[in-house]
Scaffold this active site. Structure first.
Site, short mmCIF file in Angstrom:
data_model
loop_
_atom_site.label_atom_id
_atom_site.label_comp_id
_atom_site.label_asym_id
_atom_site.label_seq_id
_atom_site.Cartn_x
_atom_site.Cartn_y
_atom_site.Cartn_z
N ILE A 1 40.26 33.38 48.51
CA ILE A 1 41.69 33.18 48.25
C ILE A 1 42.29 34.30 47.40
O ILE A 1 43.49 34.30 47.14
CB ILE A 1 41.95 31.82 47.55
N ASP B 1 46.57 42.91 32.28
CA ASP B 1 46.83 43.01 33.72
C ASP B 1 47.89 41.99 34.12
O ASP B 1 47.73 41.24 35.09
CB ASP B 1 45.55 42.80 34.52
#
Length: 435
Positions: free
Chosen positions: A156, A276
């Site tokens: 996913i 991030d």
């Protein structure tokens, strides 16, 4: 007289009056015994110097670090579960076949002090798996069964840190399993410390870490499954001419993300720098509530240190300029990335789009130009059916511009960002800059 006369063998000798043939037989027997004894010693020495292949392979896989052995005495009997060696079978074939291909979507979150507990007990010549002092410990076999042996159909998300799989546990709980890349290179100490810190985090705007697997060379993290995709898919995917993300939903996503980051920066000790922050790391539930993922195994920053120098990691377009140029990381680096994220949510554009004219490639520079030309309305995503109130737009743009200030010291902290997003009135001098 014949050439060979055997009669002399029967002559008696001075040695106990024994016949010569008896003396010769005893000597030959003794020589044979001595040779066999020396041969036995030689084979024993070779066996101790060269272990069999099976024994050597057991010592190679899986490895166990000295750092684990050093803290073995601190393990808790209640938190450890003894497991027989037959439950520790490791099949590396699936992981060796899969290349570590980075992607723009990181999928689910992953996460990386004092209560760390490891059990290095040896069973049948093999080291046991590592046990940390919190959460649920999953065996490799459990996670293999939950993800159909990490089948491609269950992938996913992929990112720089690992591959994420959808899994269904034996009790029918749906989870997201992140198999960390470069597992053998992942420092054992860093994994323990950061997982311990992130494992205790509980916030509605952060994806919850449920447990982990530390077995042999494998390092995996198990999270709650968030079932409505990520923000990147809803902003840039094929969702039609009219976006389901209304202005109200977008502002709610911005505020929720800010609250999650503020908790990492200001609600934990040591604080956690995400490094991030991007749209693919913002997961959405069915009510469009945002959950920050991929915040674990990031970087812990103690309060007495203002920054840490580290290898630059992140996604192009989101990375703060000072972090990209020097590797100096602190929470203001996350603030810059969050400012870019706000611009992305408002405009529906990616942070860097090389298909656009030169002056529009960088989202930050393009938006600054439009705001400077008093064209704030032109930055709105054209797929938003109902245009936002002018006051709400200006507030969001103001926060974004402050967050991407080239001078890191001038950027607001996330707590201040939340305040600015929630206030009803902007300061007069701030309003003038974006009218």
């Amino acid at each position: 007289m014949p050439f060979w006369d055997a009669s002399f063998l029967t002559k008696q000798t001075p040695i106990f009056g024994l016949h010569l043939w008896v003396i010769i037989a005893i000597s030959v027997g003794a020589a044979i015994v001595i040779i066999l004894f020396l041969l036995s010693l030689f084979l024993t020495f070779r066996r101790s110097s060269h272990k069999p292949l099976k024994s050597r392979l057991q010592n190679i896989t899986p490895p166990i670090s000295k750092e684990i052995l050093e803290i073995a005495s601190h393990r808790s009997q209640n938190s450890l579960t003894e497991i027989h060696v037959k439950d520790q079978r490791v099949d590396l074939s699936d992981h060796l076949r899969r290349p570590p291909s980075p992607s723009t979507a990181s999928g689910e979150s992953r996460s990386a002090t004092s209560d760390v507990m490891i059990s290095p007990k040896m069973v049948g010549g093999l080291p046991e798996v590592s046990h940390l002092g919190w959460g649920h410990w999953y065996t490799l076999r459990e996670l293999e069964e939950a993800t159909a042996r990490f089948g491609d159909e269950n992938v996913i998300g992929e990112g720089g840190y690992g591959i994420v799989y959808r899994g269904v546990l034996a009790d029918n709980t749906v989870v997201a399993v992140k198999n960390l890349l470069n597992n053998r290179g992942q420092a054992e100490k860093e994994f323990r410390v950061e997982v311990e810190a992130i494992g205790r985090v509980r916030h509605k705007n952060l994806v919850r870490l449920l447990g982990y697997c530390a077995e042999g060379a494998h390092r995996m993290l198990v999270y709650e499954y968030v079932d409505n995709g990520n923000l990147d898919q809803w902003l840039h995917g094929d969702v039609g001419d009219v976006s389901l993300l209304t202005w109200e939903i977008r502002m709610n996503i911005i505020l929720g993300t800010a609250k999650g980051l503020a908790y990492l920066h200001e609600g934990l000790e040591p604080k956690v720098v995400h490094r991030d922050v991007k749209s693919s790391n913002i997961l959405l539930d069915r009510q469009w509530n945002s959950k920050v993922s991929d915040f674990g195994l990031a970087k812990l920053l103690c309060s007495e240190r203002s920054y840490v120098t580290t290898r630059v990691m992140g996604t192009f377009g989101y990375v703060a300029p000072e972090y990209a140029s020097t590797g100096m990381l602190n929470e203001r680096s996350d603030v810059y990335s969050f400012g870019v994220l706000i611009m992305e949510i408002i405009s529906g554009r990616t942070p860097a789009d090389y298909s656009r004219p030169p002056g529009e490639v960088s989202l930050v520079e393009w938006l600054k130009i439009l705001v400077g030309e008093r064209r704030s309305e032109d930055v709105i995503d054209p797929r938003i059916l109902e245009k936002p109130p002018s006051k709400s737009l200006k507030r969001a743009l103001l926060v974004a511009l402050r967050c991407v200030d080239p001078d890191a010291v001038k950027r607001p902290r996330m707590g201040h960002v939340i305040h600015m997003l929630e206030v009803e009135e902007l300061f007069r001098e701030d309003r003038k800059s974006i009218v």
